[in-house]
Design an enzyme around this catalytic site. Structure first.
Site, mmCIF file in Angstrom:
data_model
loop_
_atom_site.group_PDB
_atom_site.id
_atom_site.type_symbol
_atom_site.label_atom_id
_atom_site.label_comp_id
_atom_site.label_asym_id
_atom_site.label_seq_id
_atom_site.Cartn_x
_atom_site.Cartn_y
_atom_site.Cartn_z
ATOM 1 N N GLN A 1 4.530 5.791 -5.887
ATOM 2 C CA GLN A 1 5.102 5.231 -4.663
ATOM 3 C C GLN A 1 4.475 5.943 -3.470
ATOM 4 O O GLN A 1 4.651 7.149 -3.304
ATOM 5 C CB GLN A 1 6.615 5.443 -4.690
ATOM 6 C CG GLN A 1 7.329 5.063 -3.418
ATOM 7 C CD GLN A 1 8.730 5.623 -3.393
ATOM 8 O OE1 GLN A 1 9.482 5.470 -4.345
ATOM 9 N NE2 GLN A 1 9.084 6.294 -2.324
ATOM 10 N N SER B 1 5.515 8.610 1.907
ATOM 11 C CA SER B 1 5.481 9.742 2.838
ATOM 12 C C SER B 1 4.069 10.034 3.314
ATOM 13 O O SER B 1 3.100 9.841 2.585
ATOM 14 C CB SER B 1 6.044 10.996 2.174
ATOM 15 O OG SER B 1 7.413 10.866 1.944
ATOM 16 N N GLU C 1 16.307 3.882 -5.533
ATOM 17 C CA GLU C 1 16.225 5.324 -5.757
ATOM 18 C C GLU C 1 17.626 5.899 -5.900
ATOM 19 O O GLU C 1 17.891 6.741 -6.744
ATOM 20 C CB GLU C 1 15.483 5.982 -4.592
ATOM 21 C CG GLU C 1 15.225 7.477 -4.799
ATOM 22 C CD GLU C 1 14.342 8.062 -3.710
ATOM 23 O OE1 GLU C 1 14.301 7.507 -2.600
ATOM 24 O OE2 GLU C 1 13.696 9.087 -3.988
#
Lengths: 406, 329
Positions: free
Chosen positions: A130, A133, A248
């Site tokens: 993923q 960030s 999540e």
């Protein structure tokens, strides 16, 4: 009130346990309380383990059947997670894909993407990561700067991601990019599926303070992504990302497990070490151990209450953020009490006989208070979503992103 | 797994909330500091049956479990009610083999207090002021008797604290050490339940104020410095609720877990209520430390309760000793 499985849950657990015993020889195992299995060194074994489990029907429990899942409940998923831990099977290599990327593809992907990706994801034929960030956007994710610029039927991506778990072994990733810097920061984002083996993708391990490298930084240099790999409409990337982040939260279903070293190991260490301390030191050490045990039990039993909500068919709400906050605080007390019980060895990175359990946990916990929602962001979520307190004003929320950034 | 209250317990909690809200209040706790009566008072608690929740039906009680009593006690704690249900729960355990006395506990015809420490001059004990019959441990024997109670100036008048010197004593059971210990653990659970209710209410008061009060042009609850204080207090309450439920359940259904669970709950309660009450004052600012505001009444409860039935240090030590001895499994 009771702490036993319902008859249905007990039957399901027994079936899972039987399957795990049948396939034990084909699965990777870790010693109880041992170090996490590193995907860098055990990639093949971890991929094989997930494939075997997928073929046994133990992967993607909550996924719809039409996408290769089991159409089961969150409680069943939690039971499988508990039984895998009990059997000493390490975390599935595709846990990011199963918990976050796959559900995002299910919610926003095209039929073609679902057909090409989901079954392979469940079997770990493809491992996913993923890519959210960035160095300049951690808690403030929507401030990300990696750009995707349209070029005919393709998009050209440039930028850098960081804290990317599994990028070094991943075949595919979901990538959040900025496609319109003239719009406010949440409105100019677009999500893609990216081929991690594409030209221009460079993955570098990111060494953490404890010395090991569990994360990566990922660089994108003129990486071309076909438009059919877009997830959702251009400019809809934030809404797609929210799907990922909600999932999540759902994956924090492993009720009742300690975030750091299990507190039972602290009790065992204290049993061994306390008799060697002076009487006054024993008194102080018991205070520290008692405090750590109380915090751990409180976090554990609060996890049981959340699990009960799932068991009754509910969904995890924002109060789940309290679980990570309290669990992190408890883990710090456990690690600190453990290290202090080591005596002179507490100033070294391992004990004389080479055991680094306590020192390693101590060094891992500052990161735990940041990863997956910092303590401060979690407090904001709880304050605003559970207690109903007003949010802080955000000066950049409605301004064009480029206006304040360039 | 079903770690939740059942429908009967939810109903009992709702009924208790209505009763306590109608019969006790922080205002009454304030008035009690200046000589007013403790509310709802002994007769009212006896009349509604709360003194006999865990007394067997054969002795005129409800024959219910400690969890049933704990959810009621939580509601009493929320409005700083007195006398404490700690005494009722603890005496019910001690009087298990004495149905005649248990019946007088349940119907309120005797006002019991359980005294800690020497019966010739006890430690300050809950609801000893105004009690008519005292239970104590005398040389390993459980005794009952009349006595003289001496109270200091109250920090929290709703607790009815006094030291007791027994003026008569009759032995109810020889070798009562284990029974006494179990009763004290049960008492610790109920005290933690009352503290849970008080802490929850203190956080609610503070949250409500932070949602309204404005400073520097916006509501103070929007500032992270204030918000995070409140969240930490709320998380403490949420964690304490789990320990209280577990400990009360253990008393009913898993006796071997009670010592660990009771000490964990009591140690946690002391610190959670203290933080909640101090946060409540801090968030209220200047109004928060006035006599007229309710915040100090929760603070008073916190400062007293943390030292009753063993302070946090005693219970943390007990938790550590039990864990080292294998109580975690």
């Amino acid at each position: 009130m009771d702490f036993d499985d319902t008859p249905d849950e007990a039957a399901y657990r027994a079936a899972v346990r039987t399957l795990l015993e049948e396939h034990a020889a084909e699965l990777l195992h870790v010693a109880p309380g041992g170090e996490a299995v590193d995907a860098r060194t055990h990639e093949a074994g971890l991929r094989r383990t997930q494939r075997v489990l997928a073929e046994a029907g133990l992967v993607g429990i909550t996924w719809p059947r039409e996408h290769g899942g089991q159409g089961g409940t969150l409680v069943q998923q939690a039971i499988v997670t508990q039984e895998l831990a009990r059997a000493g099977v390490p975390t599935l290599i595709n846990h990011i894909g199963l918990g976050m990327c796959g559900p995002t593809v299910i919610a926003h992907g095209s039929d073609d993407q679902k057909r090409r990706y989901l079954a392979r994801l469940l079997r770990a034929d493809d491992v996913w990561c993923q890519l959210f960030s960035e160095p300049a956007s951690g808690s403030d994710l929507a401030a990300l700067r990696t750009t995707a610029v349209r070029d005919g039927d393709e998009w050209v991506v440039n930028g850098q991601k960081v804290w990317t778990t599994l990028a070094h072994v991943a075949d595919l990733g979901i990538l959040l990019t900025r496609t319109d810097p003239d719009r406010p920061k949440h409105a100019g984002l677009t999500m893609f599926v990216v081929d991690m083996h594409a030209p221009g993708v460079t993955v570098r391990p990111l060494r953490q303070m404890v010395g090991s490298a569990g994360f990566n930084e990922v660089f994108f240099d003129e990486v071309r992504i076909p438009d059919e790999e877009r997830l959702g409409e251009p400019g809809e990337g934030w809404r797609v990302a929210i799907t990922t982040l909600m999932n999540e939260r759902v994956t924090i279903g492993g009720a009742g497990s300690d975030l750091g070293v299990p507190v039972e190991r602290l009790a065992a260490l204290a049993r061994e070490r306390l008799p060697h301390l002076d009487a006054e030191r024993q008194v102080l050490a018991r205070q520290a151990v008692g405090r750590a045990v109380v915090a751990s039990l409180a976090a554990r039993y609060t996890g049981y209450r959340r699990f009960t909500v799932l068991s009754q068919g509910g969904l995890p709400g924002p109060e789940a953020s309290a679980g990570k906050l309290a669990g992190t605080a408890a883990a710090k007390l456990v690690a600190d009490a453990g290290v202090r019980l080591l005596g002179d060895d507490a100033v070294y990175a391992a004990t004389a006989d080479g055991d680094a359990t306590w020192q390693r946990s101590q060094g891992y916990l500052p990161g735990l208070a940041i990863a997956g929602g910092t303590d401060q962001v979690l407090r904001n979520i709880l304050g605003e979503r559970v207690l109903g307190l007003p949010p802080e004003p955000r000066s950049d929320k409605d301004a064009p992103f480029a206006g304040g950034r360039r | 797994m079903n770690f939740d209250l059942g429908p009967d317990q939810r109903d009992a909690a709702a009924g208790a909330r209505d009763f306590f809200r109608g019969s006790a209040s922080p205002a009454a706790a304030r008035a009690a500091l200046e000589g007013g009566p403790v509310e709802p008072g002994h007769e009212a608690l006896a009349a509604i049956g709360f003194l006999g929740i865990t007394v067997p039906e054969s002795a005129g009680g409800a024959g219910a479990g400690l969890l049933d009593l704990a959810v009621v006690a939580e509601q009493g704690g929320a409005v700083l009610a007195g006398p404490s249900l700690v005494t009722a729960a603890r005496a019910a355990v001690l009087l298990g083999e004495h149905p005649d006395l248990a019946a007088r506990l349940a119907d309120g015809s005797a006002r019991f207090a359980v005294v800690d420490g020497p019966v010739t001059g006890s430690a300050p004990s809950i609801d000893a002021a105004g009690a008519t019959l005292f239970l104590g441990l005398d040389g390993g024997a459980l005794v009952v008797g009349e006595g003289e109670a001496t109270a200091g100036p109250p920090m929290d008048a709703t607790r009815g604290l006094a030291s007791v010197r027994l003026t008569s004593r009759r032995v109810l059971a020889e070798d009562a050490g284990e029974l006494w210990a179990r009763a004290r653990q049960v008492a610790a659970v109920v005290l933690a339940a009352e503290d849970l209710g008080a802490a929850d209410r203190a956080v609610q008061l503070a949250v409500g104020y932070a949602q309204q009060r404005e400073a520097f042009g916006r509501r103070i609850g929007s500032y992270q410095a204030v918000k995070h204080l409140l969240v930490d207090a709320w998380v403490g309450v949420d964690q304490l609720r789990s320990l209280v439920w577990w400990a009360a359940w253990a008393a009913d259904a898993a006796a071997a877990e009670l010592p660990l669970a009771a000490s964990a709950a009591k140690a946690s309660a002391a610190e959670v209520l203290e933080r909640a009450a101090e946060t409540c004052i801090q968030v209220h600012g200047g109004i928060g430390f006035t006599w007229e505001h309710d915040a100090h009444l929760y603070w008073r409860r916190a400062k007293v309760d943390r030292l009753l039935l063993g302070d946090a240090a005693e219970h943390l030590d007990a938790v550590a000793r039990l864990a080292v001895a294998g109580a975690l499994g």
